[in-house]
Design a protein around this motif. Sequence first.
Motif, PDB file in Angstrom:
ATOM      1  N   ASN A 230       0.803  -1.223   0.000  1.00  0.00           N
ATOM      2  CA  ASN A 230       0.000   0.000   0.000  1.00  0.00           C
ATOM      3  C   ASN A 230       0.836   1.274   0.000  1.00  0.00           C
ATOM      4  O   ASN A 230       0.254   2.369   0.019  1.00  0.00           O
ATOM      5  CB  ASN A 230      -0.928   0.011   1.216  1.00  0.00           C
ATOM      6  N   SER A 249       0.090   1.164  -6.116  1.00  0.00           N
ATOM      7  CA  SER A 249      -0.490   2.273  -5.364  1.00  0.00           C
ATOM      8  C   SER A 249      -0.279   3.600  -6.081  1.00  0.00           C
ATOM      9  O   SER A 249      -1.177   4.447  -6.106  1.00  0.00           O
ATOM     10  CB  SER A 249       0.113   2.324  -3.961  1.00  0.00           C
ATOM     11  N   LEU A 252      -2.093   3.447  -9.694  1.00  0.00           N
ATOM     12  CA  LEU A 252      -3.543   3.567  -9.621  1.00  0.00           C
ATOM     13  C   LEU A 252      -3.979   5.025  -9.696  1.00  0.00           C
ATOM     14  O   LEU A 252      -5.024   5.331 -10.276  1.00  0.00           O
ATOM     15  CB  LEU A 252      -4.056   2.924  -8.334  1.00  0.00           C
ATOM     16  N   GLU A 253      -3.194   5.921  -9.128  1.00  0.00           N
ATOM     17  CA  GLU A 253      -3.517   7.343  -9.213  1.00  0.00           C
ATOM     18  C   GLU A 253      -3.442   7.825 -10.655  1.00  0.00           C
ATOM     19  O   GLU A 253      -4.286   8.609 -11.106  1.00  0.00           O
ATOM     20  CB  GLU A 253      -2.542   8.140  -8.339  1.00  0.00           C
ATOM     21  N   LYS A 256      -6.454   6.413 -12.472  1.00  0.00           N
ATOM     22  CA  LYS A 256      -7.660   7.171 -12.130  1.00  0.00           C
ATOM     23  C   LYS A 256      -7.713   8.479 -12.905  1.00  0.00           C
ATOM     24  O   LYS A 256      -8.776   8.903 -13.377  1.00  0.00           O
ATOM     25  CB  LYS A 256      -7.679   7.444 -10.626  1.00  0.00           C
ATOM     26  N   THR A 266     -12.309   2.396 -12.953  1.00  0.00           N
ATOM     27  CA  THR A 266     -11.555   2.795 -11.763  1.00  0.00           C
ATOM     28  C   THR A 266     -11.860   1.881 -10.593  1.00  0.00           C
ATOM     29  O   THR A 266     -10.948   1.474  -9.851  1.00  0.00           O
ATOM     30  CB  THR A 266     -11.885   4.256 -11.398  1.00  0.00           C
ATOM     31  N   THR A 270      -9.310  -0.683  -8.679  1.00  0.00           N
ATOM     32  CA  THR A 270      -9.155  -0.615  -7.228  1.00  0.00           C
ATOM     33  C   THR A 270      -9.340  -1.977  -6.584  1.00  0.00           C
ATOM     34  O   THR A 270      -8.577  -2.376  -5.697  1.00  0.00           O
ATOM     35  CB  THR A 270     -10.168   0.381  -6.641  1.00  0.00           C
TER      36      THR A 270
END
Length: 299
Positions: A230, A249, A252-253, A256, A266, A270
């Motif tokens: 994480n 982690s 993923l940003e 998005k 999204t 996740t």
Amino acid sequence: MTLSTPVLAKASSPSGRSAASAAARRRAALNWVAVHALGVAAALFFILPFVFAFLTSVMTDSQALTTNYWPTSWQWGNYTKVWEAPGFLTWWRNTLVYAGAGTLLTVVSSLPVAYALAKFRFRGRKLALMAVISMMMLPPQVTIIPMYLFWAKQMHLTGTLWPLIIPMAFGDAFSIFLLRQFLTTIPKEYIEAARIDGCGDLRTLLRVVLPMAKPAIAAVALFQFFYCWNDYFGPQIYASENHAAWTLSYGLESFKGAHHTNWNLTMAATLLVMAPVILLFFFAQKAFIEGVTLTGVKG
């Protein structure tokens, strides 16, 4: 006597017994709900966001985040689209390397230190333990500037995950403290018996202490794996300049941002990021809970 006979007959009849049994079951169910109402409410509080994320992940683009919370058509292909997205497999591989190597190095380097602090008597032992506790209270943001300058200017390793993995080979303060708390519960008679049989300190650690410390080691390993999996701050500082070194982690940003209107994709991404740690905890929760519980028995 004549008035009570029909009542007794009715109560002893099969229909009367079944009615009484049904009433008893209803009362037991109501009592269970009353006693466990708070637990049920807390469970729903934690489960419903996952249910919402899952249902959204299998919706169409037009239905996601509308007032219709149940998918009109189940779009399982959303998970395939996420898996085939550019860079997603690379982020997955980098995260596995980071979490796996970091967990292994942390356990291997922290266990001998914890064993020394728990079972050895030497000058400065309490001072060393205070130093470990002090390091636990020191936030990483305090040391990030000199550490970044060291890895960037001296070692030239920015743009990789090595600045995050290499320090774990020198122990982790929280892992050392947690293992030390557990090792103090191991009776010293076992260690003394091993030494009488001719075992040195290293052999005693590997043959006697290590098998008995498996619950604590499992707890430390899970804590460290979850942290690495994480971790967003570390990859952002050291690996952000190189897309090939991104982790899930941090990636993923970016995902998005590229799909900010596609909330179904999204949510699917996740859930794919969360799934491994949820499954790992589900299968290892017994050892994890046992290790965390036993570390607080004696301090």
